[in-house]
Design an enzyme around this catalytic site. Structure first.
Site, PDB file in Angstrom:
ATOM      1  N   GLY A   7       0.857  -1.199   0.000  1.00  0.00           N
ATOM      2  CA  GLY A   7       0.000   0.000   0.000  1.00  0.00           C
ATOM      3  C   GLY A   7       0.879   1.230   0.000  1.00  0.00           C
ATOM      4  O   GLY A   7       1.629   1.477   0.954  1.00  0.00           O
ATOM      5  N   ALA A  10      -1.247   6.908   1.976  1.00  0.00           N
ATOM      6  CA  ALA A  10      -0.969   7.691   3.196  1.00  0.00           C
ATOM      7  C   ALA A  10      -0.025   6.981   4.174  1.00  0.00           C
ATOM      8  O   ALA A  10       1.105   7.431   4.426  1.00  0.00           O
ATOM      9  CB  ALA A  10      -2.286   8.049   3.866  1.00  0.00           C
ATOM     10  N   CYS A  42      -7.842  12.645  -0.408  1.00  0.00           N
ATOM     11  CA  CYS A  42      -8.684  13.681   0.214  1.00  0.00           C
ATOM     12  C   CYS A  42      -9.074  14.760  -0.805  1.00  0.00           C
ATOM     13  O   CYS A  42     -10.021  15.509  -0.587  1.00  0.00           O
ATOM     14  CB  CYS A  42      -7.956  14.316   1.393  1.00  0.00           C
ATOM     15  SG  CYS A  42      -7.333  13.075   2.541  1.00  0.00           S
ATOM     16  N   ALA A 114      -8.784   0.801   3.243  1.00  0.00           N
ATOM     17  CA  ALA A 114     -10.132   0.292   3.497  1.00  0.00           C
ATOM     18  C   ALA A 114     -10.888   0.310   2.178  1.00  0.00           C
ATOM     19  O   ALA A 114     -10.548   1.078   1.281  1.00  0.00           O
ATOM     20  CB  ALA A 114     -10.828   1.179   4.524  1.00  0.00           C
ATOM     21  N   GLY A 245     -19.553   4.645   3.988  1.00  0.00           N
ATOM     22  CA  GLY A 245     -18.494   4.210   4.894  1.00  0.00           C
ATOM     23  C   GLY A 245     -17.553   3.223   4.246  1.00  0.00           C
ATOM     24  O   GLY A 245     -17.733   2.835   3.084  1.00  0.00           O
ATOM     25  N   THR A 274       1.773  -6.025  14.577  1.00  0.00           N
ATOM     26  CA  THR A 274       0.649  -6.968  14.611  1.00  0.00           C
ATOM     27  C   THR A 274       0.963  -8.122  15.553  1.00  0.00           C
ATOM     28  O   THR A 274       2.001  -8.106  16.231  1.00  0.00           O
ATOM     29  CB  THR A 274       0.393  -7.542  13.200  1.00  0.00           C
ATOM     30  OG1 THR A 274       1.532  -8.332  12.845  1.00  0.00           O
ATOM     31  CG2 THR A 274       0.196  -6.436  12.168  1.00  0.00           C
ATOM     32  N   TYR A 427      -4.378  37.261  18.947  1.00  0.00           N
ATOM     33  CA  TYR A 427      -5.494  38.214  18.854  1.00  0.00           C
ATOM     34  C   TYR A 427      -5.087  39.489  18.144  1.00  0.00           C
ATOM     35  O   TYR A 427      -4.143  40.179  18.530  1.00  0.00           O
ATOM     36  CB  TYR A 427      -6.058  38.565  20.233  1.00  0.00           C
ATOM     37  CG  TYR A 427      -6.952  39.802  20.185  1.00  0.00           C
ATOM     38  CD1 TYR A 427      -8.044  39.840  19.302  1.00  0.00           C
ATOM     39  CD2 TYR A 427      -6.703  40.917  20.977  1.00  0.00           C
ATOM     40  CE1 TYR A 427      -8.851  40.962  19.207  1.00  0.00           C
ATOM     41  CE2 TYR A 427      -7.505  42.048  20.889  1.00  0.00           C
ATOM     42  CZ  TYR A 427      -8.570  42.069  20.004  1.00  0.00           C
ATOM     43  OH  TYR A 427      -9.363  43.171  19.899  1.00  0.00           O
TER      44      TYR A 427
END
Ligand code: FAD
Length: 556
Positions: A7, A10, A42, A114, A245, A274, A427
């Protein structure tokens, strides 16, 4: 040391680059079955909307850059098909040639991401129904819009990607409907915080079907699709986007018997290791600990994936860096509104029986005397015991994500509402206020914890047995007020104090909570048991929009 990373977006790309910075000797191979490495998923909704014009702008890095700058070998359109843990090898299929070959590893990192959820509903594979995960996905959507001269679209799912797609598709003048199973959009937010998003979407011509589950799709003769819902709706449109999703991609991990957690993600320790000491996993594919609740969660966000990639690389080289957990800090632009959040929401705190207190406020994003101050709807959740900040949500047109980012950083340090009170922030009149919204949130919450100005909430009071004091002007009161509320404008409180009941609890409200606060202080200094209804009429309306049973209609 030979590191193989599955993969190349990201988590994977970030792990590869970090690994090289830690070792010049290691052999690093980044494998992705797709045609691109390190692309900006994204940015995909904005590429569909032609806000990002050129596809190449989505490519954060290329295989050549990885080779030349980092001496990392990138193999695209190569799929890792198998992991042999005993032999410490992976079987790879070159998707261009069909060749299958084996590659040994010393350390293996899984960052397979995913996959978009596609439930087995009738007609779901019909032409014209799309998901959005990759550059080719976005290309297909763009092509369909042009070729079919799309005039209407149904977006199934009102989460972050669904809303971003709504905004981008609207740029083509497409008539939009969003179907969402829950009774609100952006489910990570609490419902009363999402209510202004509903009216905003409607004001942009987006029709919302909330609380409706899609049951199937029917392809029509004219290439349009009819979307059917459980409630009996039939909506015809030229394009359907499925954004309901994603599910952790765990096929490889499952097949080689790595431990999978209760949320369906790869189980890892705080070093992203893992259940096999030679295999690490990061990103959307793994479960992580919720920073606030400690629960195992899967949260598909780019920030955590990148940070986990770095942690995994550190761990491979024996560093003890650990991943702190996920707060779910996220932001979404919905036309002119920005919605951002961090930490736990009230729904989850309730579900887990975690004690909390909350405060609502609606400060301007900068000093009111400087032109164009825009209100920010804010909600802060905190521990009643020690004031630890548990979560924050904000919706507004400007300066929203900056406030949430400040609070997110403090949450990471286990900060409290007392820290928000004291935070020293930028500010000048264009940017904030001498008491920034973040400070005000802290002050309101801390005032409540110190019992100086205790808070009450519209969704938690017994309307029948409460003495309401409306401290707005008589004009505001005449326009609308809560049933049975007594009106004494703030400036007349002291001269009318004898008219107020000493034996009762007094629930004070105003427009947004500020005058209510002043009144509560005056009353408490005079010995009354007064509470400020947090967020005043503005919160009341956010709740009534949600149709909470305890909230009665405002009399006109
Ligand atoms: P991915 O980035 O999905 O990368 C996984 C890669 O692994 C894929 O390229 C895939 O081809 C490859 N792969 C999978 N299995 C194999 C295999 N067996 N062999 C070889 N390669 C394989 N997050 C935010 O924080 N903010 C946002 O604004 C935001 N917007 C988003 C918008 C869209 C449209 C999408 C789709 C996601 C968005 N996200 C956003 C989420 C964010 O992109 C993901 O959380 C992040 O990319 C996850 O990184 P990852 O490395 O785990 O997986």
């Amino acid at each position: 040391m030979k590191i193989i990373i599955v993969g190349g977006v990201a988590g994977g790309a970030s792990c590869a680059a970090r690994a090289r910075r830690l070792s010049e000797e290691a052999e690093i191979i980044l494998i992705d079955r797709g045609p691109y490495v390190s692309f900006a998923n994204c940015g995909l909704p904005y590429y569909v909307g032609d806000v990002i014009h050129e596809e190449e702008n989505l490519l954060v890095a290329t295989p050549e850059l990885f080779k030349n700058r980092f001496n990392i070998e990138v193999r695209l359109e190569n799929e890792v098909a198998n992991i042999s843990r005993d032999k410490k090898t992976v079987e790879i299929k070159d998707l261009k040639t069909g060749r299958v070959y084996v590659e040994p590893y010393d350390a293996l990192v899984l960052s397979p991401g995913a996959s978009p959820i596609k439930p087995p509903l009738p007609g779901i594979e019909s032409e014209g129904i799309f998901v959005l995960r990759t550059i080719p996905d976005s290309r297909k959507i763009k092509q369909w819009i042009t070729e079919k001269k799309v005039k209407s679209a149904v977006i199934v799912g009102g989460g972050f990607i669904g809303l971003e797609m709504a905004e981008n598709l609207s740029l083509f003048g497409i008539q939009l409907s969003i179907i969402e199973m829950q009774t609100q959009v952006l489910p990570p937010f609490d419902p009363e915080m999402a209510s202004s998003l509903h009216s905003h979407l409607k004001s942009h011509g987006v029709s919302l079907c909330l609380g409706e589950a899609v049951t199937g799709f029917e392809k029509n003769q004219d290439s349009s699709i009819t979307v059917m819902t459980k409630g009996g709706l039939k909506m015809k449109s030229d394009l359907v986007i499925l954004s309901i999703g994603v599910r952790p991609e765990v096929k490889l991990a499952k097949e080689c018997a790595l431990e999978i957690g209760q949320r369906g993600g790869i189980r890892v320790n705080e070093h992203m290791q893992t259940s096999d000491a030679h295999i690490w996993a990061v990103g959307d594919a793994v479960e992580s600990r919720d920073f606030i609740t400690g629960e195992w969660i899967t949260v598909p966000l780019a920030g955590p994936a990148n940070r986990q990639g770095r942690v995994a690389a550190d761990s491979i080289f024996g560093r003890t860096t650990h991943f702190r957990g996920i707060q779910g800090t996220a932001v979404c632009k919905v036309f002119e509104l920005i919605a951002a959040l961090t930490g736990a929401n009230e729904k989850n705190l309730k579900r887990l029986n975690i004690p909390y207190q909350k405060v609502y406020l609606y400060p301007g994003h900068h000093a009111g005397y400087y032109p164009n101050a825009k209100p920010i709807d804010m909600k802060i959740l905190f521990s009643p015991k020690d004031g630890r900040i548990l979560g924050a949500q904000a919706v507004g047109e400007e300066g929203v994500e900056k406030r949430i980012d400040v609070i997110a950083a403090l949450i990471q340090k286990n900060g409290t509402v007392y820290d928000l009170e004291e935070a020293e922030l930028c500010y000048a009149p264009q940017f904030g206020a001498a008491k920034d919204p973040v400070n005000i949130a802290g002050m309101l919450a801390a005032n409540a914890l110190r019992n100086d100005a205790p808070l009450a909430h519209w969704d938690q009071i017994d309307f029948k047995n409460v003495f309401f004091l409306d401290v707005r002007s008589s004009e505001e009161y005449s326009a609308e007020h809560v049933e049975n509320a007594v009106n004494i404008p703030l400036d007349k409180i002291r001269e009318n104090i004898s008219a107020l009941p000493r034996e009762k609890e007094i629930y004070v409200y105003c427009g947004v909570g500020q005058r209510g606060y002043y009144a509560v202080r005056a009353l408490r200094c005079n010995g009354f048991n007064a509470f400020n209804l947090s967020g005043g009429m503005k919160s009341y309306k956010a709740f009534t929009n949600q149709g909470l049973p305890t909230v009665k209609k405002v009399m006109q």
